[in-house]
Design a protein around this motif. Structure first.
Motif, PDB file in Angstrom:
ATOM      1  N   LEU A  58      67.420  -3.550  39.322  1.00 25.23           N
ATOM      2  CA  LEU A  58      68.558  -4.387  38.937  1.00 25.23           C
ATOM      3  C   LEU A  58      69.327  -3.747  37.788  1.00 25.23           C
ATOM      4  O   LEU A  58      70.562  -3.729  37.786  1.00 25.23           O
ATOM      5  CB  LEU A  58      68.063  -5.777  38.531  1.00 25.23           C
ATOM      6  N   ALA A  59      68.601  -3.227  36.802  1.00 30.04           N
ATOM      7  CA  ALA A  59      69.262  -2.564  35.681  1.00 30.04           C
ATOM      8  C   ALA A  59      70.013  -1.316  36.151  1.00 30.04           C
ATOM      9  O   ALA A  59      71.109  -1.017  35.660  1.00 30.04           O
ATOM     10  CB  ALA A  59      68.235  -2.204  34.611  1.00 30.04           C
ATOM     11  N   PHE A  60      69.434  -0.584  37.098  1.00 28.66           N
ATOM     12  CA  PHE A  60      70.106   0.594  37.644  1.00 28.66           C
ATOM     13  C   PHE A  60      71.471   0.229  38.220  1.00 28.66           C
ATOM     14  O   PHE A  60      72.441   0.983  38.076  1.00 28.66           O
ATOM     15  CB  PHE A  60      69.258   1.222  38.746  1.00 28.66           C
ATOM     16  N   ARG A  61      71.546  -0.907  38.882  1.00 23.04           N
ATOM     17  CA  ARG A  61      72.805  -1.306  39.512  1.00 23.04           C
ATOM     18  C   ARG A  61      73.890  -1.574  38.478  1.00 23.04           C
ATOM     19  O   ARG A  61      75.081  -1.547  38.792  1.00 23.04           O
ATOM     20  CB  ARG A  61      72.587  -2.543  40.384  1.00 23.04           C
ATOM     21  N   ALA A  62      73.486  -1.848  37.235  1.00 17.25           N
ATOM     22  CA  ALA A  62      74.454  -2.028  36.153  1.00 17.25           C
ATOM     23  C   ALA A  62      74.652  -0.755  35.341  1.00 17.25           C
ATOM     24  O   ALA A  62      75.312  -0.771  34.305  1.00 17.25           O
ATOM     25  CB  ALA A  62      73.996  -3.158  35.229  1.00 17.25           C
ATOM     26  N   GLY A  63      74.072   0.339  35.803  1.00 16.97           N
ATOM     27  CA  GLY A  63      74.191   1.598  35.082  1.00 16.97           C
ATOM     28  C   GLY A  63      73.263   1.712  33.899  1.00 16.97           C
ATOM     29  O   GLY A  63      73.473   2.539  33.016  1.00 16.97           O
ATOM     30  N   LEU A  64      72.210   0.884  33.869  1.00 17.39           N
ATOM     31  CA  LEU A  64      71.261   0.882  32.761  1.00 17.39           C
ATOM     32  C   LEU A  64      69.911   1.419  33.229  1.00 17.39           C
ATOM     33  O   LEU A  64      69.538   1.248  34.388  1.00 17.39           O
ATOM     34  CB  LEU A  64      71.084  -0.539  32.212  1.00 17.39           C
ATOM     35  N   PHE A  65      69.180   2.030  32.303  1.00 16.70           N
ATOM     36  CA  PHE A  65      67.858   2.560  32.618  1.00 16.70           C
ATOM     37  C   PHE A  65      66.832   1.691  31.904  1.00 16.70           C
ATOM     38  O   PHE A  65      66.560   1.876  30.718  1.00 16.70           O
ATOM     39  CB  PHE A  65      67.755   4.011  32.158  1.00 16.70           C
ATOM     40  N   ASN A  66      66.257   0.749  32.623  1.00  8.67           N
ATOM     41  CA  ASN A  66      65.297  -0.182  32.037  1.00  8.67           C
ATOM     42  C   ASN A  66      63.906   0.443  32.006  1.00  8.67           C
ATOM     43  O   ASN A  66      63.037   0.104  32.804  1.00  8.67           O
ATOM     44  CB  ASN A  66      65.274  -1.497  32.830  1.00  8.67           C
ATOM     45  N   ILE A  67      63.711   1.334  31.077  1.00  9.46           N
ATOM     46  CA  ILE A  67      62.403   1.971  30.952  1.00  9.46           C
ATOM     47  C   ILE A  67      61.426   1.074  30.192  1.00  9.46           C
ATOM     48  O   ILE A  67      60.250   1.408  30.027  1.00  9.46           O
ATOM     49  CB  ILE A  67      62.549   3.339  30.251  1.00  9.46           C
ATOM     50  N   GLY A  68      61.905  -0.086  29.746  1.00 13.93           N
ATOM     51  CA  GLY A  68      61.062  -1.004  29.000  1.00 13.93           C
ATOM     52  C   GLY A  68      60.366  -2.038  29.849  1.00 13.93           C
ATOM     53  O   GLY A  68      59.859  -3.045  29.313  1.00 13.93           O
ATOM     54  N   ALA A  69      60.323  -1.851  31.164  1.00  7.15           N
ATOM     55  CA  ALA A  69      59.673  -2.833  32.033  1.00  7.15           C
ATOM     56  C   ALA A  69      58.196  -3.010  31.693  1.00  7.15           C
ATOM     57  O   ALA A  69      57.641  -4.092  31.900  1.00  7.15           O
ATOM     58  CB  ALA A  69      59.821  -2.409  33.498  1.00  7.15           C
ATOM     59  N   GLN A  70      57.565  -1.964  31.151  1.00  6.34           N
ATOM     60  CA  GLN A  70      56.153  -2.078  30.787  1.00  6.34           C
ATOM     61  C   GLN A  70      55.961  -3.118  29.692  1.00  6.34           C
ATOM     62  O   GLN A  70      55.072  -3.972  29.772  1.00  6.34           O
ATOM     63  CB  GLN A  70      55.621  -0.720  30.326  1.00  6.34           C
ATOM     64  N   GLY A  71      56.777  -3.068  28.658  1.00  7.65           N
ATOM     65  CA  GLY A  71      56.677  -4.043  27.586  1.00  7.65           C
ATOM     66  C   GLY A  71      57.013  -5.446  28.050  1.00  7.65           C
ATOM     67  O   GLY A  71      56.374  -6.428  27.647  1.00  7.65           O
ATOM     68  N   GLN A  72      58.011  -5.572  28.913  1.00  5.46           N
ATOM     69  CA  GLN A  72      58.375  -6.877  29.460  1.00  5.46           C
ATOM     70  C   GLN A  72      57.239  -7.433  30.317  1.00  5.46           C
ATOM     71  O   GLN A  72      56.969  -8.642  30.300  1.00  5.46           O
ATOM     72  CB  GLN A  72      59.659  -6.728  30.278  1.00  5.46           C
ATOM     73  N   PHE A  73      56.591  -6.561  31.056  1.00 11.17           N
ATOM     74  CA  PHE A  73      55.448  -6.947  31.876  1.00 11.17           C
ATOM     75  C   PHE A  73      54.315  -7.473  30.991  1.00 11.17           C
ATOM     76  O   PHE A  73      53.687  -8.494  31.303  1.00 11.17           O
ATOM     77  CB  PHE A  73      54.985  -5.728  32.679  1.00 11.17           C
ATOM     78  N   VAL A  74      54.057  -6.795  29.879  1.00  8.27           N
ATOM     79  CA  VAL A  74      52.995  -7.198  28.956  1.00  8.27           C
ATOM     80  C   VAL A  74      53.298  -8.565  28.357  1.00  8.27           C
ATOM     81  O   VAL A  74      52.428  -9.447  28.293  1.00  8.27           O
ATOM     82  CB  VAL A  74      52.826  -6.143  27.849  1.00  8.27           C
ATOM     83  N   PHE A  75      54.526  -8.763  27.915  1.00  9.70           N
ATOM     84  CA  PHE A  75      54.879 -10.055  27.328  1.00  9.70           C
ATOM     85  C   PHE A  75      54.833 -11.163  28.373  1.00  9.70           C
ATOM     86  O   PHE A  75      54.505 -12.312  28.051  1.00  9.70           O
ATOM     87  CB  PHE A  75      56.254  -9.980  26.665  1.00  9.70           C
ATOM     88  N   GLY A  76      55.167 -10.847  29.610  1.00  3.76           N
ATOM     89  CA  GLY A  76      55.049 -11.840  30.665  1.00  3.76           C
ATOM     90  C   GLY A  76      53.610 -12.261  30.887  1.00  3.76           C
ATOM     91  O   GLY A  76      53.319 -13.458  31.055  1.00  3.76           O
ATOM     92  N   MET A  77      52.700 -11.292  30.876  1.00  2.02           N
ATOM     93  CA  MET A  77      51.278 -11.619  30.998  1.00  2.02           C
ATOM     94  C   MET A  77      50.819 -12.500  29.849  1.00  2.02           C
ATOM     95  O   MET A  77      50.112 -13.502  30.044  1.00  2.02           O
ATOM     96  CB  MET A  77      50.438 -10.330  31.022  1.00  2.02           C
ATOM     97  N   LEU A  78      51.218 -12.128  28.644  1.00  3.21           N
ATOM     98  CA  LEU A  78      50.775 -12.851  27.460  1.00  3.21           C
ATOM     99  C   LEU A  78      51.289 -14.294  27.466  1.00  3.21           C
ATOM    100  O   LEU A  78      50.529 -15.238  27.205  1.00  3.21           O
ATOM    101  CB  LEU A  78      51.238 -12.122  26.204  1.00  3.21           C
ATOM    102  N   GLY A  79      52.574 -14.465  27.796  1.00  2.00           N
ATOM    103  CA  GLY A  79      53.132 -15.810  27.839  1.00  2.00           C
ATOM    104  C   GLY A  79      52.467 -16.679  28.884  1.00  2.00           C
ATOM    105  O   GLY A  79      52.171 -17.865  28.642  1.00  2.00           O
ATOM    106  N   ALA A  80      52.191 -16.112  30.052  1.00  2.39           N
ATOM    107  CA  ALA A  80      51.561 -16.878  31.125  1.00  2.39           C
ATOM    108  C   ALA A  80      50.126 -17.250  30.775  1.00  2.39           C
ATOM    109  O   ALA A  80      49.686 -18.380  31.047  1.00  2.39           O
ATOM    110  CB  ALA A  80      51.595 -16.072  32.424  1.00  2.39           C
TER     111      ALA A  80
END
Length: 412
Positions: free
Chosen positions: A125-147
């Motif tokens: 999705l970020a690629f489609r906006a011209g962005l490189f979301n290399i931070g998906a790992q950190g977002q994944f970690v915070f998602g685990m923690l919140g859940a």
């Protein structure tokens, strides 16, 4: 007459498509080239097979037969470990094996693929906006923690607890993902640099959080969280077939999310803004679009996708706890999946299934073939997919009318 004319045109058109460096054929040829290179490495890494090549000219049949046996056996093990073990199927029909044993390979493939669908969509999705979301790992970690926090700290019935835990993971990942988008919009900070740093922050924050009395398990001395309540656990998708099948309903959530992402990009106003900014941000700004807001919201939604993937992993796999190694590298592997899938939701799902199969199958290939073979094949595939000109040159393909299709982030 028209039917005959159509048939005559179909043949040359199809051949022309096969010999063209379009997106589909570059991906297909990248897979074939990667497996061909993998075959060479299998031969080279086997001392017995390698020895037969020392007297190739004296007895060429030995080298060829030994090489074929090594490669075919390895890739057959890869198939049986990821899709279907034919021998186990025969045992099932003979009454010597259970249905769960027959379905275990495909279950493991789907289990490994499920988180990759979410992180692949987050990066795509970020690629489609011209962005490189290399931070998906950190977002994944915070998602685990919140859940996990909502999973053990809140007492609710299943119909409320599970959706709330999933929502908590998505919100945590979304807020964390919006940070690099906001920094890019307000200060011009590149999302690659800021998201790389945020990955480190997420990893160390997780270790700190697991050490607090609120989250740390009361029954273990290791750095592990309290277990999620049963009311917040995802049901097993193949639970009817017997025990030991780990794939959860999270797979269905991922498929629904992929379909929703396709609708978002293709049919919604927000998706149009994403594609417009990704194609040409200056033209989009001239047309009246708020570029900064698009960056922030896109990264936020992408982070929510990755966070939801983390929630699905934490709530869907036994022992339903969280430790520093739970996330592995699903966020970084999502970059590979998004590249192979050409940032298209359908392609991302297919790429996630492929990499899930490679992970599951490679584990079945051990100890004859090292587990690093899966990582190596993934790296070679990405190399060829990311460099279509290389595939075009190696196979002497024609240049498509629209030019070579490459994925790139335009924020550089």
């Amino acid at each position: 007459m028209n039917t005959k004319s159509t048939r005559k045109r179909f043949g040359p058109t199809f051949v022309r498509y096969l010999t063209e460096a379009n997106s589909v054929m570059v991906t297909v040829y990248s897979l074939l080239l990667a497996f061909a290179i993998g075959a060479v490495l299998i031969v080279v890494s086997d001392p017995g097979v390698r020895g037969t090549w020392n007297y190739l000219f004296a007895r060429p049949g030995d080298a060829l037969s030994a090489s074929w046996y090594a490669v075919s056996t390895a890739y057959l093990d890869l198939f049986e470990g990821s899709i279907l073990d034919v021998g186990r199927l025969q045992q099932f029909f003979a009454g010597d094996a259970t249905l769960a044993q027959v379905l275990r390979p495909i279950s493991e493939t789907l289990t490994y693929a499920t988180p990759l669908i979410f992180t692949g969509l987050a990066v795509g999705l970020a690629f489609r906006a011209g962005l490189f979301n290399i931070g998906a790992q950190g977002q994944f970690v915070f998602g685990m923690l919140g859940a996990v926090i909502v999973g053990f700290a809140v007492d609710l019935p299943f119909v409320l607890h599970l959706p709330l835990a999933l929502l908590a993971g998505a919100v945590a990942g979304g807020l964390f993902g919006a940070i690099p988008g906001y920094l890019k919009a307000r200060t011009g900070a590149h999302e690659v640099i800021s998201s790389i740093m945020l990955n480190n922050i997420a990893a160390y924050f997780l270790m700190w959080a697991l050490g607090t009395t609120f989250i740390h398990s009361v029954t273990s001395m290791e750095l592990v969280s309290k277990p999620v309540d049963e009311s917040a656990r995802l049901p097993q998708l193949l639970g009817w077939a017997g025990s030991g099948l780990r794939v959860s309903v999270g797979l269905l959530i991922g498929l629904v999310l992929a379909a929703a992402t396709w609708w978002l990009l293709s049919k919604s106003t927000f998706g149009f803004r994403i594609r417009a900014v990704g194609a040409n941000d200056q033209a989009a700004q001239t047309a009246g679009m708020n570029i900064g807001r698009t960056f922030t919201t896109t990264m936020g939604v992408a982070g929510a996708f990755a966070g939801l993937g983390g929630a699905v992993l934490a709530l869907g796999l036994s022992p339903y706890t969280l430790n520093p190694g739970t996330a592995v590298e699903y966020g970084f592997d999502g970059i590979t999946v998004a590249l192979l899938g050409r940032a298209h939701p359908g392609g991302i799902v297919a790429a996630a299934l492929l990499f899930g199969a490679m992970k599951s199958g490679t584990l079945h290939m051990q100890p004859a073939i090292p587990v690093e073979m899966s990582t190596l094949l993934q790296a070679v595939i990405v190399l060829f997919v990311a460099a279509p000109a290389l595939v075009k040159t190696l196979l002497h393909l024609r240049t498509p009318r629209g030019g070579l299709n490459t994925l790139e982030a335009r924020g550089w």
